[in-house]
Design a protein around this motif. Structure first.
Motif, PDB file in Angstrom:
ATOM      1  N   LEU A   1       0.806  -1.613  -0.319  1.00  0.00           N
ATOM      2  CA  LEU A   1       0.222   0.025   0.197  1.00  0.00           C
ATOM      3  C   LEU A   1       0.682   1.286   0.016  1.00  0.00           C
ATOM      4  N   TYR A   2       2.206   1.374   0.953  1.00  0.00           N
ATOM      5  CA  TYR A   2       2.648   1.963   0.712  1.00  0.00           C
ATOM      6  C   TYR A   2       3.582   2.630  -0.069  1.00  0.00           C
ATOM      7  N   GLN A   3       4.477   1.689  -0.658  1.00  0.00           N
ATOM      8  CA  GLN A   3       4.722   1.529  -1.878  1.00  0.00           C
ATOM      9  C   GLN A   3       4.007   1.615  -3.260  1.00  0.00           C
ATOM     10  N   GLY A   4       2.178   1.277  -3.266  1.00  0.00           N
ATOM     11  CA  GLY A   4       2.008   2.412  -4.365  1.00  0.00           C
ATOM     12  C   GLY A   4       1.694   3.437  -4.117  1.00  0.00           C
ATOM     13  N   ILE A   5       1.413   4.053  -2.175  1.00  0.00           N
ATOM     14  CA  ILE A   5       1.615   5.435  -2.606  1.00  0.00           C
ATOM     15  C   ILE A   5       3.076   6.308  -2.823  1.00  0.00           C
ATOM     16  N   LEU A   6       3.521   5.684  -2.825  1.00  0.00           N
ATOM     17  CA  LEU A   6       5.052   6.314  -3.077  1.00  0.00           C
ATOM     18  C   LEU A   6       5.378   6.258  -4.586  1.00  0.00           C
ATOM     19  N   ARG A   7       5.212   5.841  -5.551  1.00  0.00           N
ATOM     20  CA  ARG A   7       4.985   5.378  -6.897  1.00  0.00           C
ATOM     21  C   ARG A   7       3.759   6.551  -7.884  1.00  0.00           C
ATOM     22  N   ALA A   8       2.369   6.537  -6.865  1.00  0.00           N
ATOM     23  CA  ALA A   8       2.273   7.531  -7.106  1.00  0.00           C
ATOM     24  C   ALA A   8       2.651   8.906  -7.100  1.00  0.00           C
ATOM     25  N   LYS A   9       3.243   9.209  -6.444  1.00  0.00           N
ATOM     26  CA  LYS A   9       4.101  10.740  -5.956  1.00  0.00           C
ATOM     27  C   LYS A   9       5.393  10.760  -6.291  1.00  0.00           C
TER      28      LYS A   9
ATOM     29  N   LYS B   1      -4.143   6.807 -15.296  1.00  0.00           N
ATOM     30  CA  LYS B   1      -2.603   6.759 -15.453  1.00  0.00           C
ATOM     31  C   LYS B   1      -2.050   5.470 -14.556  1.00  0.00           C
ATOM     32  N   ILE B   2      -1.947   7.243 -13.367  1.00  0.00           N
ATOM     33  CA  ILE B   2      -1.670   6.529 -12.173  1.00  0.00           C
ATOM     34  C   ILE B   2      -1.941   5.822 -11.021  1.00  0.00           C
ATOM     35  N   LEU B   3      -3.303   5.894 -11.475  1.00  0.00           N
ATOM     36  CA  LEU B   3      -3.682   4.253 -10.578  1.00  0.00           C
ATOM     37  C   LEU B   3      -3.552   3.721 -10.489  1.00  0.00           C
ATOM     38  N   GLU B   4      -3.255   3.186 -12.455  1.00  0.00           N
ATOM     39  CA  GLU B   4      -2.450   2.041 -13.274  1.00  0.00           C
ATOM     40  C   GLU B   4      -1.291   1.505 -13.010  1.00  0.00           C
ATOM     41  N   GLU B   5      -0.744   2.791 -12.713  1.00  0.00           N
ATOM     42  CA  GLU B   5       0.755   2.198 -11.563  1.00  0.00           C
ATOM     43  C   GLU B   5       0.642   1.390 -10.718  1.00  0.00           C
ATOM     44  N   VAL B   6      -0.232   2.595  -9.820  1.00  0.00           N
ATOM     45  CA  VAL B   6      -0.331   1.666  -8.221  1.00  0.00           C
ATOM     46  C   VAL B   6      -1.100   1.228  -8.115  1.00  0.00           C
ATOM     47  N   ALA B   7      -1.725   0.393  -9.339  1.00  0.00           N
ATOM     48  CA  ALA B   7      -2.851  -1.134  -9.667  1.00  0.00           C
ATOM     49  C   ALA B   7      -1.749  -2.600  -9.153  1.00  0.00           C
ATOM     50  N   ALA B   8      -0.511  -1.802 -10.240  1.00  0.00           N
ATOM     51  CA  ALA B   8       0.388  -2.810 -10.195  1.00  0.00           C
ATOM     52  C   ALA B   8       1.276  -3.072  -9.752  1.00  0.00           C
ATOM     53  N   VAL B   9       1.717  -1.735  -8.229  1.00  0.00           N
ATOM     54  CA  VAL B   9       2.528  -1.867  -7.574  1.00  0.00           C
ATOM     55  C   VAL B   9       1.339  -2.775  -6.401  1.00  0.00           C
ATOM     56  N   ILE B  10       0.785  -2.599  -6.402  1.00  0.00           N
ATOM     57  CA  ILE B  10      -0.379  -4.003  -5.039  1.00  0.00           C
ATOM     58  C   ILE B  10      -0.116  -4.726  -5.698  1.00  0.00           C
TER      59      ILE B  10
ATOM     60  N   GLY C   1      -8.225   5.044  -5.612  1.00  0.00           N
ATOM     61  CA  GLY C   1      -8.863   6.225  -6.754  1.00  0.00           C
ATOM     62  C   GLY C   1      -8.558   8.087  -6.416  1.00  0.00           C
ATOM     63  N   ILE C   2      -8.412   9.259  -6.741  1.00  0.00           N
ATOM     64  CA  ILE C   2      -7.984  10.317  -6.890  1.00  0.00           C
ATOM     65  C   ILE C   2      -9.239  11.083  -6.675  1.00  0.00           C
ATOM     66  N   VAL C   3      -9.314  12.039  -5.815  1.00  0.00           N
ATOM     67  CA  VAL C   3     -10.204  12.254  -5.341  1.00  0.00           C
ATOM     68  C   VAL C   3      -9.856  14.226  -5.041  1.00  0.00           C
ATOM     69  N   ASP C   4     -11.377  15.460  -4.559  1.00  0.00           N
ATOM     70  CA  ASP C   4     -10.828  16.174  -4.537  1.00  0.00           C
ATOM     71  C   ASP C   4     -10.921  15.910  -3.030  1.00  0.00           C
ATOM     72  N   ALA C   5      -9.801  17.360  -1.947  1.00  0.00           N
ATOM     73  CA  ALA C   5      -9.484  16.204  -0.821  1.00  0.00           C
ATOM     74  C   ALA C   5     -10.915  16.531  -0.033  1.00  0.00           C
ATOM     75  N   ASP C   6     -11.832  17.871  -0.087  1.00  0.00           N
ATOM     76  CA  ASP C   6     -12.883  18.355   0.349  1.00  0.00           C
ATOM     77  C   ASP C   6     -14.145  17.653  -0.075  1.00  0.00           C
ATOM     78  N   THR C   7     -14.258  17.326  -0.837  1.00  0.00           N
ATOM     79  CA  THR C   7     -15.562  16.415  -1.947  1.00  0.00           C
ATOM     80  C   THR C   7     -15.491  15.795  -1.997  1.00  0.00           C
TER      81      THR C   7
ATOM     82  N   ALA D   1     -14.986  14.000  -4.815  1.00  0.00           N
ATOM     83  CA  ALA D   1     -15.026  13.524  -6.169  1.00  0.00           C
ATOM     84  C   ALA D   1     -14.029  13.066  -7.278  1.00  0.00           C
ATOM     85  N   GLU D   2     -14.710  12.486  -7.365  1.00  0.00           N
ATOM     86  CA  GLU D   2     -12.735  12.182  -8.800  1.00  0.00           C
ATOM     87  C   GLU D   2     -12.578  12.805  -9.418  1.00  0.00           C
ATOM     88  N   THR D   3     -11.475  12.919  -9.500  1.00  0.00           N
ATOM     89  CA  THR D   3     -10.841  13.473 -10.425  1.00  0.00           C
ATOM     90  C   THR D   3      -9.986  12.967 -11.900  1.00  0.00           C
ATOM     91  N   GLY D   4     -10.429  13.568 -13.237  1.00  0.00           N
ATOM     92  CA  GLY D   4      -9.089  13.363 -14.207  1.00  0.00           C
ATOM     93  C   GLY D   4      -7.996  13.016 -14.483  1.00  0.00           C
TER      94      GLY D   4
END
Length: 292
Positions: free
Chosen positions: A202-210, A222-231, A243-249, A251-254
């Motif tokens: 999980l953390y390795q996936g986060i590091l890959r996204a960053k 594309k970021i989520l595809e890479e994260v999924a590959a790590v996990i 998912g990647i979302v607006d931190a307040d709402t 709502a997913e963002t592309g």
């Protein structure tokens, strides 16, 4: 440290503290305390003169197939840890005193909970928000400290406090991690030694996204595809959602936008244990602006 079980007595005690101009901070938990909880208590001690810790395994936020009955309840150990951490009042009610006969009112958390944890765990957030509202009313706390690890929960609580004009200041505490990056969680005790090693994906996936974001990638798919590959490199890992979302709402963002707060969300089964994690993602332009 005083241990209180009765909600009415806890509320009366809190009211007395307020009349004496004591600043009250509350940390709400379901017990099985760990370093993450202790970090919340440390923040509470730094910001208030009186600290209330609540321990209540809330049945209304567990689904029918979830782990309510096997959720760890090491109360004596928890009480000792709380006392050592400088807690002034430990509030530990039972279910019957929190949900008295005929109890039927609950918080409806709305659109912010239609996705991710709310979709996967129907009714969870209504049950969580209801007990948080009750505990805020009982503790009469000026401040409440919640961890960012349960990011959607935190967003729901902040919205509820704002919508209901509760007047409680919500302090956000950063995720506490083990040396290998795994976020502290009461559910980590369910992991076998082999699963515990695999859970670091999980953390390795986060590091890959960053890493990808730092390189300039903004397309969330594309970021989520890479994260999924790590996990997916862990044999016992099964993704529940990413998912990647607006931190307040939430709502997913592309596309990641400069000067906007985005959050990467992860829910992953490692064997039979479900773990969640998250992290803020900052687009390259935003990171560069902050460095200048």
């Amino acid at each position: 440290m005083q241990i209180i079980n009765d909600p009415a007595y806890m509320q009366k005690t809190a009211e007395s503290l307020r009349l004496k101009h004591q600043l009250i901070a509350v940390v709400m938990t379901m017990g099985a305390l760990h370093e993450g909880h202790l970090s919340l208590l440390k923040i509470a001690k730094e910001n208030a003169g009186t600290v209330i810790l609540t321990i209540f395994v809330n049945p209304r936020q567990f689904g029918p197939d979830e782990d309510f009955h096997r959720y760890p309840r090491p109360f004596e150990k928890d009480a000792a840890m709380a006392k050592a951490a400088g807690v002034d009042y430990l509030f530990a009610p039972d279910v019957e005193s929190m949900y008295t006969e005929g109890f039927q009112t609950q918080v409806n958390t709305g659109d912010i909970t239609n996705r991710f944890e709310g979709e996967k765990r129907p009714g969870h957030f209504n049950g969580m928000a209801t007990v948080v509202l009750k505990l805020l009313m009982i503790s009469k706390a000026h401040l409440a400290i919640f961890g960012e690890k349960d990011a959607q929960q935190l967003a729901v609580i902040k919205r509820m406090v704002r919508d209901f004009n509760l007047g409680t200041t919500i302090i956000e505490a950063p995720v506490v991690r083990n040396e290998d990056g795994l976020a502290t969680s009461s559910r980590n005790i369910y992991l076998s030694s082999q699963e515990r090693q695999q859970a670091t994906v999980l953390y390795q996936g986060i590091l890959r996204a960053k890493e990808l974001v730092a390189q300039g990638m903004t397309e969330t798919e594309k970021i989520l595809e890479e994260v999924a590959a790590v996990i997916g490199s862990a044999p016992d890992a099964t993704i529940d959602y990413t998912g990647i979302v607006d931190a307040d709402t939430f709502a997913e963002t592309g596309t990641l936008r400069p000067n906007a707060h985005h959050r990467l969300l992860l829910a992953v089964w490692i064997g039979s244990t479900r773990l969640i994690d998250n992290s803020i993602l900052e687009p390259l332009e935003q990171s560069a602006a902050q460095d200048t």
